[in-house]
Design a protein around this motif. Sequence first.
Motif, PDB file in Angstrom:
ATOM      1  N   ASN A 294       1.033  -1.384  -0.188  1.00 25.30           N
ATOM      2  CA  ASN A 294       0.037  -0.123   0.087  1.00 25.30           C
ATOM      3  C   ASN A 294       0.931   1.162  -0.293  1.00 25.30           C
ATOM      4  O   ASN A 294       1.608   1.434   0.916  1.00 25.30           O
ATOM      5  CB  ASN A 294      -1.155   0.249   1.329  1.00 25.30           C
ATOM      6  CG  ASN A 294      -2.068  -1.208   1.482  1.00 25.30           C
ATOM      7  OD1 ASN A 294      -3.126  -1.355   0.865  1.00 25.30           O
ATOM      8  ND2 ASN A 294      -1.271  -2.291   1.533  1.00 25.30           N
ATOM      9  N   TYR A 296       0.927   5.246   0.696  1.00 23.13           N
ATOM     10  CA  TYR A 296      -0.064   6.509   1.582  1.00 23.13           C
ATOM     11  C   TYR A 296       0.021   7.735   1.022  1.00 23.13           C
ATOM     12  O   TYR A 296       1.464   8.184   0.868  1.00 23.13           O
ATOM     13  CB  TYR A 296      -0.627   6.308   2.507  1.00 23.13           C
ATOM     14  CG  TYR A 296      -1.378   4.666   2.846  1.00 23.13           C
ATOM     15  CD1 TYR A 296      -2.455   4.630   3.093  1.00 23.13           C
ATOM     16  CD2 TYR A 296      -0.830   3.824   3.625  1.00 23.13           C
ATOM     17  CE1 TYR A 296      -3.113   4.125   3.446  1.00 23.13           C
ATOM     18  CE2 TYR A 296      -0.633   2.712   3.734  1.00 23.13           C
ATOM     19  CZ  TYR A 296      -2.165   2.612   4.012  1.00 23.13           C
ATOM     20  OH  TYR A 296      -2.759   1.460   4.042  1.00 23.13           O
ATOM     21  N   SER A 303      -4.585   6.895   0.472  1.00 26.23           N
ATOM     22  CA  SER A 303      -4.165   6.366  -0.376  1.00 26.23           C
ATOM     23  C   SER A 303      -4.372   6.162  -1.631  1.00 26.23           C
ATOM     24  O   SER A 303      -5.352   6.603  -1.937  1.00 26.23           O
ATOM     25  CB  SER A 303      -5.819   4.813  -0.156  1.00 26.23           C
ATOM     26  OG  SER A 303      -4.908   3.159  -0.747  1.00 26.23           O
ATOM     27  N   ARG A 306      -2.998   0.813  -4.213  1.00 24.55           N
ATOM     28  CA  ARG A 306      -2.375  -1.107  -3.978  1.00 24.55           C
ATOM     29  C   ARG A 306      -2.704  -2.089  -4.553  1.00 24.55           C
ATOM     30  O   ARG A 306      -3.119  -1.912  -5.738  1.00 24.55           O
ATOM     31  CB  ARG A 306      -3.575  -1.003  -2.739  1.00 24.55           C
ATOM     32  CG  ARG A 306      -4.098  -2.665  -2.092  1.00 24.55           C
ATOM     33  CD  ARG A 306      -5.204  -2.112  -1.298  1.00 24.55           C
ATOM     34  NE  ARG A 306      -5.105  -3.411  -0.014  1.00 24.55           N
ATOM     35  CZ  ARG A 306      -5.202  -4.674  -0.428  1.00 24.55           C
ATOM     36  NH1 ARG A 306      -6.080  -4.718  -1.870  1.00 24.55           N
ATOM     37  NH2 ARG A 306      -5.049  -6.493   0.291  1.00 24.55           N
TER      38      ARG A 306
END
Length: 381
Positions: A294, A296, A303, A306
Amino acid sequence: MHIAGKLACVGMLVIFTGCSSWNPFSKTVPRNPPAALVNFANILAVRPIWSSTIGNAGNYIFSPVLSGDSVFVAAADGSIARINSATGVAIWRIAAGVRLTAGVGSDASNIAVAAEKGVLMTFGADGKFKWKAQMSSEVLSAPAVGQGLVIARSVDNRIVAFDAESGAKRWMVQRSAPALTLRSAPGIVLNESSAYVAMPGGKLLAIALSNGGVRWEATVGEPRGATELERVTDTSGAPVIIGSDICAVTYQGRVSCFNLANGAVRWAKDLSSAVGVAADERFVFAADERGALNAYARDTGQSVWRNDKLENRRLSTPSSFGRAVAVGDLQGYIHFLSREDGSFIGRVATDGSAIVAPPVLAGSNLIFQTQSGTVTAFAAE
């Protein structure tokens, strides 16, 4: 986590205040098979610059550490080596004479490792033994070395600072341990004034190097659930300092970033991870326990992407590496994903054993150590 393992661990709670019988880094065959490797157009040319061997890590985690122009590595059999980070040439290689459980910490002048039965050992830049000290219990996390101190945390949640030259105890901080914890290696990072210690129970502790006073304590992830097993929320791997922020992640909890000065929460997102985070000027990267990587936004926690194509491959702590983010897996592959959108752009194989330790960035080279003890520096072209 197998049901029998859960029950055994719970049963031990009536005897012990904590339980460490489940090891998320063990080599046992996972209940869910790792995802097959997907094919993709390899657009990032990655090549090995040098390779060396140090010895098997066994059931422990040995992380390479960069200090100056050297990489220091260790193995469970007591082997310790200083390697030139540019050429891979061993400057020296020694045997500690005892089996080791954690390492390495270094500021170039001092090298620290942990041995069985909670013994902390230090060596000089020339590899000569300096001093040893007795911790109160087993040490699984690499000691931190800097600002004239060697700092170690034992599994009973005692953090002790020693004078790097003499081995004299400078200060100690004790925190109670949750009833149930992972057998893992939450890390310690230093800056010029503080030690930042990842703790069981989802906590992050900032300690003044001068006197051991607690500057602040923050909650990375809150324990949840009806049972002790569901409420295990230990901080995983080492926190990472980037600018005025410090970020960390927990198992069954969250990935969170805090103000480095006062511990105020910048942002937090739900995530479960057994390894640490990575960060650069734009992103924070975290691999979750299911094998998804992931990304960020560093400033807001939003987000960005992913990638879930590495399911059940037990990913290592990632590392930002130029235009890529690199992460190792249980079969010794290193995957390079675009840091902008998470797509696969490169892959290399190592010795086939798991990569658990976080990699080390040395100039333009990225250095990985496998559980079997192969240490390899890679460069991207």
